[in-house]
Write a protein that holds these residues in place. Structure first.
Motif, PDB file in Angstrom:
ATOM      1  N   LEU A  94       0.750  -1.159  -0.021  1.00 24.45           N
ATOM      2  CA  LEU A  94      -0.075   0.048   0.024  1.00 24.45           C
ATOM      3  C   LEU A  94       0.867   1.181   0.085  1.00 24.45           C
ATOM      4  CD1 LEU A  94      -2.651  -0.902   2.576  1.00 24.45           C
ATOM      5  CD2 LEU A  94      -3.078  -0.761   0.148  1.00 24.45           C
ATOM      6  N   LYS A  95       0.506   2.238  -0.829  1.00 28.18           N
ATOM      7  CA  LYS A  95       1.418   3.552  -0.752  1.00 28.18           C
ATOM      8  C   LYS A  95       1.084   4.239   0.552  1.00 28.18           C
ATOM      9  CE  LYS A  95      -0.414   7.101  -3.004  1.00 28.18           C
ATOM     10  NZ  LYS A  95      -0.671   7.992  -4.193  1.00 28.18           N
ATOM     11  N   ALA A  96       2.228   4.635   0.942  1.00 28.71           N
ATOM     12  CA  ALA A  96       2.326   5.462   2.379  1.00 28.71           C
ATOM     13  C   ALA A  96       1.306   6.519   2.249  1.00 28.71           C
ATOM     14  CB  ALA A  96       3.549   5.912   2.445  1.00 28.71           C
ATOM     15  N   GLY A  97       0.595   6.686   3.423  1.00 34.46           N
ATOM     16  CA  GLY A  97      -0.490   7.626   3.779  1.00 34.46           C
ATOM     17  C   GLY A  97      -1.634   7.699   2.594  1.00 34.46           C
ATOM     18  N   ASP A  98      -1.866   6.574   1.923  1.00 34.34           N
ATOM     19  CA  ASP A  98      -2.937   6.487   1.025  1.00 34.34           C
ATOM     20  C   ASP A  98      -4.356   6.804   1.523  1.00 34.34           C
ATOM     21  OD1 ASP A  98      -4.807   5.810  -1.076  1.00 34.34           O
ATOM     22  OD2 ASP A  98      -3.580   4.532  -1.862  1.00 34.34           O
ATOM     23  N   THR A  99      -4.792   8.095   1.524  1.00 31.94           N
ATOM     24  CA  THR A  99      -6.115   8.455   2.123  1.00 31.94           C
ATOM     25  C   THR A  99      -7.239   7.671   1.531  1.00 31.94           C
ATOM     26  OG1 THR A  99      -6.346  10.299   0.700  1.00 31.94           O
ATOM     27  CG2 THR A  99      -5.121  10.677   2.607  1.00 31.94           C
ATOM     28  N   ARG A 100      -7.186   6.935   0.369  1.00 28.20           N
ATOM     29  CA  ARG A 100      -8.207   6.341  -0.139  1.00 28.20           C
ATOM     30  C   ARG A 100      -8.600   4.947   0.537  1.00 28.20           C
ATOM     31  NH1 ARG A 100      -5.551   6.276  -6.109  1.00 28.20           N
ATOM     32  NH2 ARG A 100      -4.004   5.572  -4.751  1.00 28.20           N
ATOM     33  N   VAL A 101      -7.474   4.539   1.525  1.00 27.67           N
ATOM     34  CA  VAL A 101      -7.655   3.441   2.148  1.00 27.67           C
ATOM     35  C   VAL A 101      -8.652   3.504   3.394  1.00 27.67           C
ATOM     36  CG1 VAL A 101      -6.593   1.593   3.608  1.00 27.67           C
ATOM     37  CG2 VAL A 101      -5.631   2.367   1.219  1.00 27.67           C
ATOM     38  N   ILE A 102      -9.690   2.906   3.543  1.00 25.99           N
ATOM     39  CA  ILE A 102     -10.633   3.169   4.619  1.00 25.99           C
ATOM     40  C   ILE A 102     -10.175   2.186   5.754  1.00 25.99           C
ATOM     41  CG2 ILE A 102     -12.766   2.848   5.487  1.00 25.99           C
ATOM     42  CD1 ILE A 102     -13.844   3.180   2.352  1.00 25.99           C
ATOM     43  N   ALA A 103      -9.706   0.963   5.312  1.00 26.80           N
ATOM     44  CA  ALA A 103      -9.062  -0.074   6.679  1.00 26.80           C
ATOM     45  C   ALA A 103      -8.307  -0.792   5.652  1.00 26.80           C
ATOM     46  CB  ALA A 103     -10.255  -0.878   7.253  1.00 26.80           C
ATOM     47  N   ALA A 104      -7.195  -1.319   6.477  1.00 24.52           N
ATOM     48  CA  ALA A 104      -6.344  -2.184   5.924  1.00 24.52           C
ATOM     49  C   ALA A 104      -5.614  -3.271   6.752  1.00 24.52           C
ATOM     50  CB  ALA A 104      -5.308  -1.863   4.835  1.00 24.52           C
ATOM     51  N   THR A 105      -5.418  -4.299   6.709  1.00 26.64           N
ATOM     52  CA  THR A 105      -4.674  -5.253   7.658  1.00 26.64           C
ATOM     53  C   THR A 105      -3.250  -5.330   6.952  1.00 26.64           C
ATOM     54  OG1 THR A 105      -4.814  -7.372   6.461  1.00 26.64           O
ATOM     55  CG2 THR A 105      -6.638  -7.042   8.039  1.00 26.64           C
ATOM     56  N   LYS A 106      -2.165  -5.862   7.602  1.00 26.39           N
ATOM     57  CA  LYS A 106      -0.967  -6.088   6.958  1.00 26.39           C
ATOM     58  C   LYS A 106      -1.014  -7.286   6.258  1.00 26.39           C
ATOM     59  CE  LYS A 106       0.330  -9.184  11.104  1.00 26.39           C
ATOM     60  NZ  LYS A 106       1.384  -9.432  11.951  1.00 26.39           N
ATOM     61  N   VAL A 107      -0.082  -7.603   5.478  1.00 26.14           N
ATOM     62  CA  VAL A 107       0.123  -8.891   4.721  1.00 26.14           C
ATOM     63  C   VAL A 107       0.667  -9.986   5.657  1.00 26.14           C
ATOM     64  CG1 VAL A 107       1.388 -10.089   2.779  1.00 26.14           C
ATOM     65  CG2 VAL A 107       0.542  -7.623   2.696  1.00 26.14           C
ATOM     66  N   VAL A 108      -0.275 -11.168   5.582  1.00 25.83           N
ATOM     67  CA  VAL A 108      -0.024 -12.538   6.241  1.00 25.83           C
ATOM     68  C   VAL A 108       0.537 -13.444   5.098  1.00 25.83           C
ATOM     69  CG1 VAL A 108      -1.576 -11.731   8.306  1.00 25.83           C
ATOM     70  CG2 VAL A 108      -2.308 -12.949   6.542  1.00 25.83           C
ATOM     71  N   GLY A 109       1.130 -14.348   5.753  1.00 24.99           N
ATOM     72  CA  GLY A 109       1.428 -15.718   5.090  1.00 24.99           C
ATOM     73  C   GLY A 109       0.864 -16.766   5.728  1.00 24.99           C
ATOM     74  N   ALA A 110       1.269 -18.285   5.304  1.00 25.80           N
ATOM     75  CA  ALA A 110       0.672 -19.432   5.644  1.00 25.80           C
ATOM     76  C   ALA A 110       0.725 -19.208   7.179  1.00 25.80           C
ATOM     77  CB  ALA A 110       1.614 -20.588   5.234  1.00 25.80           C
ATOM     78  N   GLY A 111      -0.493 -19.748   7.740  1.00 27.03           N
ATOM     79  CA  GLY A 111      -0.789 -19.904   9.274  1.00 27.03           C
ATOM     80  C   GLY A 111      -0.782 -18.743   9.976  1.00 27.03           C
ATOM     81  N   GLU A 112      -0.739 -17.356   9.320  1.00 24.91           N
ATOM     82  CA  GLU A 112      -0.692 -16.281  10.216  1.00 24.91           C
ATOM     83  C   GLU A 112      -2.283 -15.669  10.189  1.00 24.91           C
ATOM     84  OE1 GLU A 112       3.678 -14.786   9.436  1.00 24.91           O
ATOM     85  OE2 GLU A 112       2.267 -13.893   8.022  1.00 24.91           O
TER      86      GLU A 112
END
Ligand SMILES: [Cu+2]
Length: 149
Positions: A94-112
């Protein structure tokens, strides 16, 4: 193998029941086939707060088949995903400070797993909202609608 086939329908049935019992939270899963297990999320009328938990039931690492859960207005979704490609996995695509983003999680991999609260004051009944994964290319398959009941 046989046990897996028996367990999976039971687990799916269980998660459907728990989603109805508590409609102010939802769990959505991403897998190694680049798919979310839900195409639509509807927030119940009585919810003051709404929490999305993202799980990853696959076996692949987050730099290969990582998933996040990003919510924007539908009209912004493709551009936010495109602009996020260059940010890299460490910035969760995600672009830093993107004000179009209402909510977002971090990226997760297997089992997370990870979760995020959606600011419902930014969601209107008339609006059109899309959730998606911003890992490069994943929005093609990993997206769905987000709405108020
Ligand atoms: Cu993804």
């Amino acid at each position: 193998m046989k046990i897996r086939h028996l367990l999976l329908p039971a687990l799916l049935a269980f998660s459907a029941v728990s989603a109805m019992a508590d409609d102010c939270a939802v769990t959505i899963d991403g897998n190694d086939s680049m798919q979310f297990d839900k195409k639509a999320i509807v927030v119940g009328k009585s919810c003051k707060k709404f929490t999305v938990t993202l799980t990853h039931s696959g076996k692949l690492a987050k730099n290969i088949m990582g998933h996040n859960w990003v919510l924007t207005k539908t009209e912004d979704s493709q551009a936010v995903a495109t602009d996020g490609v260059g940010a890299g996995v460490d910035k969760n695509y995600l672009k830093a400070g993107d004000t179009r983003v209402i909510a977002a999680t971090k990226v997760v991999g297997a089992g997370e797993s990870t979760s995020v609260d959606v600011p419902l004051d930014k969601i209107t009944k008339q609006g059109s909202y899309t959730f998606f994964c911003s890992f490069p290319g994943h929005i093609a398959l990993m997206k769905g609608t987000f709405s108020l009941e």
